[in-house]
Design a protein around this motif. Structure first.
Motif, PDB file in Angstrom:
ATOM      1  N   ILE A   1       0.842  -1.185   0.000  1.00  0.00           N
ATOM      2  CA  ILE A   1       0.000   0.000   0.000  1.00  0.00           C
ATOM      3  C   ILE A   1       0.883   1.244   0.000  1.00  0.00           C
ATOM      4  N   ILE A   2       0.720   2.065  -1.034  1.00  0.00           N
ATOM      5  CA  ILE A   2       1.523   3.286  -1.137  1.00  0.00           C
ATOM      6  C   ILE A   2       0.616   4.447  -1.572  1.00  0.00           C
ATOM      7  N   PRO A   3       1.042   5.707  -1.332  1.00  0.00           N
ATOM      8  CA  PRO A   3       0.260   6.861  -1.796  1.00  0.00           C
ATOM      9  C   PRO A   3       0.199   6.904  -3.321  1.00  0.00           C
ATOM     10  N   VAL A   4      -0.938   7.278  -3.859  1.00  0.00           N
ATOM     11  CA  VAL A   4      -1.087   7.399  -5.310  1.00  0.00           C
ATOM     12  C   VAL A   4      -0.088   8.414  -5.855  1.00  0.00           C
ATOM     13  N   ARG A   5       0.143   9.493  -5.107  1.00  0.00           N
ATOM     14  CA  ARG A   5       1.045  10.553  -5.559  1.00  0.00           C
ATOM     15  C   ARG A   5       2.489  10.066  -5.727  1.00  0.00           C
ATOM     16  N   LYS A   6       2.814   8.922  -5.153  1.00  0.00           N
ATOM     17  CA  LYS A   6       4.160   8.369  -5.327  1.00  0.00           C
ATOM     18  C   LYS A   6       4.348   7.821  -6.735  1.00  0.00           C
ATOM     19  N   ILE A   7       3.241   7.495  -7.394  1.00  0.00           N
ATOM     20  CA  ILE A   7       3.295   6.917  -8.741  1.00  0.00           C
ATOM     21  C   ILE A   7       2.850   7.911  -9.802  1.00  0.00           C
ATOM     22  N   LEU A   8       1.818   8.689  -9.496  1.00  0.00           N
ATOM     23  CA  LEU A   8       1.220   9.578 -10.493  1.00  0.00           C
ATOM     24  C   LEU A   8       1.326  11.036 -10.082  1.00  0.00           C
ATOM     25  N   ASP A   9       1.506  11.924 -11.059  1.00  0.00           N
ATOM     26  CA  ASP A   9       1.477  13.359 -10.816  1.00  0.00           C
ATOM     27  C   ASP A   9       0.057  13.791 -10.471  1.00  0.00           C
ATOM     28  N   ALA A  10      -0.053  14.903  -9.778  1.00  0.00           N
ATOM     29  CA  ALA A  10      -1.369  15.399  -9.360  1.00  0.00           C
ATOM     30  C   ALA A  10      -2.305  15.619 -10.549  1.00  0.00           C
ATOM     31  N   GLY A  11      -1.740  16.026 -11.698  1.00  0.00           N
ATOM     32  CA  GLY A  11      -2.554  16.282 -12.881  1.00  0.00           C
ATOM     33  C   GLY A  11      -3.181  15.041 -13.484  1.00  0.00           C
ATOM     34  N   LYS A  12      -2.716  13.865 -13.047  1.00  0.00           N
ATOM     35  CA  LYS A  12      -3.263  12.603 -13.548  1.00  0.00           C
ATOM     36  C   LYS A  12      -4.359  12.038 -12.629  1.00  0.00           C
ATOM     37  N   ILE A  13      -4.674  12.755 -11.554  1.00  0.00           N
ATOM     38  CA  ILE A  13      -5.604  12.241 -10.543  1.00  0.00           C
ATOM     39  C   ILE A  13      -6.851  13.123 -10.475  1.00  0.00           C
ATOM     40  N   LYS A  14      -8.018  12.510 -10.506  1.00  0.00           N
ATOM     41  CA  LYS A  14      -9.271  13.235 -10.344  1.00  0.00           C
ATOM     42  C   LYS A  14     -10.039  12.652  -9.154  1.00  0.00           C
ATOM     43  N   GLU A  15     -10.855  13.482  -8.531  1.00  0.00           N
ATOM     44  CA  GLU A  15     -11.616  13.056  -7.353  1.00  0.00           C
ATOM     45  C   GLU A  15     -12.739  12.096  -7.714  1.00  0.00           C
TER      46      GLU A  15
END
Length: 283
Positions: A207-221
């Motif tokens: 289990i790891i933070p999503v931000r460790k793999i993806l940039d913030a611009g690739k993540i939507k709520e």
């Protein structure tokens, strides 16, 4: 909860899922509620809290035996605010419980299943039919303006394939536990569970933070859910595709199924093929 429904509406079509064998005092099912609590009664040594919400009671055989040995008058206050009773792990409703149901005007049923399964299943029904919300094990991405949920057995490749696909130009929404709700327009909106939406399960790293793999611009709520991809392992060689439909919260969505070999894994290339099929089908 804000949607008012009768108990009959909430339980409709759920007899098999809940393992219900018989229901007595059915007149009580017409009662409408806009809020419901689910509580499991394993013993009868407690009293109900004041101002408790209308309650669906899951009653164990041990609790039923206590009632039968002491009589209805010993626990009259126990039934305050209860609007439906289910006796777990039972083929029949005992005569005393039938009497209580008729006297208190509370519908009652017997179920084959244990109290743990019943409690979880009844809570799920309430989420779906009253809250208009449900939880699904899967991964959600948004691509080509479509929210897509990928479902399948753990370890089949859902998260890895989705991550690789998203890095090429799509959006990440959620991993593992997806919450789907209806908005005021009746559209299905998918988002991550509040407790784990910032995390994902990534191979050997755990289990790891999503931000460790993806940039913030690739993540939507959240995203408007448009389709389902279902992945399953079979004994066939190669891959096989089929198209079907699936209902979520009384809304029918296109579902594209892929069968892969028993030793195979879902990957980014297969995901890309399936997205193209879904996109073509939506045009």
């Amino acid at each position: 909860m804000n949607k008012k429904l009768s108990l009959e509406n909430i339980l409709q079509g759920s007899s098999e899922k809940l393992g219900l064998n018989e229901i007595f005092a059915t007149a009580g099912l017409i009662k409408e509620v806009s809020a419901l609590n689910v509580r499991c009664y394993r013993r009868l040594f407690f009293s109900l809290k004041k101002n408790l919400l209308p309650t669906i009671a899951i009653i164990t055989p041990q609790a039923v035996n206590q009632l039968c040995s002491k009589g209805i008058n010993s626990h009259g206050s126990l039934f305050t605010n209860i609007v439906f009773m289910v006796i777990a792990k039972s083929q029949h409703v005992p005569d005393l419980m039938k009497t209580i149901a008729e006297t208190k005007h509370i519908p009652i049923a017997a179920s084959d299943f244990d109290e743990y399964y019943l409690e979880s299943s009844v809570k799920g029904l309430i989420r779906e039919r009253v809250d208009e919300k449900t939880a699904i094990h899967g991964v959600v991405i948004e691509t080509c303006g479509m929210g897509i949920i990928i479902v399948g057995a753990s370890g089949i490749g859902k998260t890895t394939s989705a991550l690789e696909y998203v890095q090429k130009g799509s959006y990440w929404i959620a991993d593992d536990l997806v919450v789907v709700r209806k908005n005021i327009k009746g559209e299905l909106i998918a988002h991550g569970h509040a407790k784990i939406k910032k995390y994902l399960h990534y191979g050997k790293e755990g289990i790891i933070p999503v931000r460790k793999i993806l940039d913030a611009g690739k993540i939507k709520e959240e995203t408007k859910l448009a389709a389902i991809i279902s992945v399953e392992r079979t004994n066939i060689k190669g891959n096989a595709f089929s198209e079907t439909k699936r209902e979520i919260l009384d809304t029918t969505l296109p579902c594209l199924k892929i069968s892969i070999s028993a030793s195979g894994y879902f990957n980014e290339n297969l995901l890309e093929k399936m997205v193209k099929k879904l996109k073509k089908g939506s045009q």
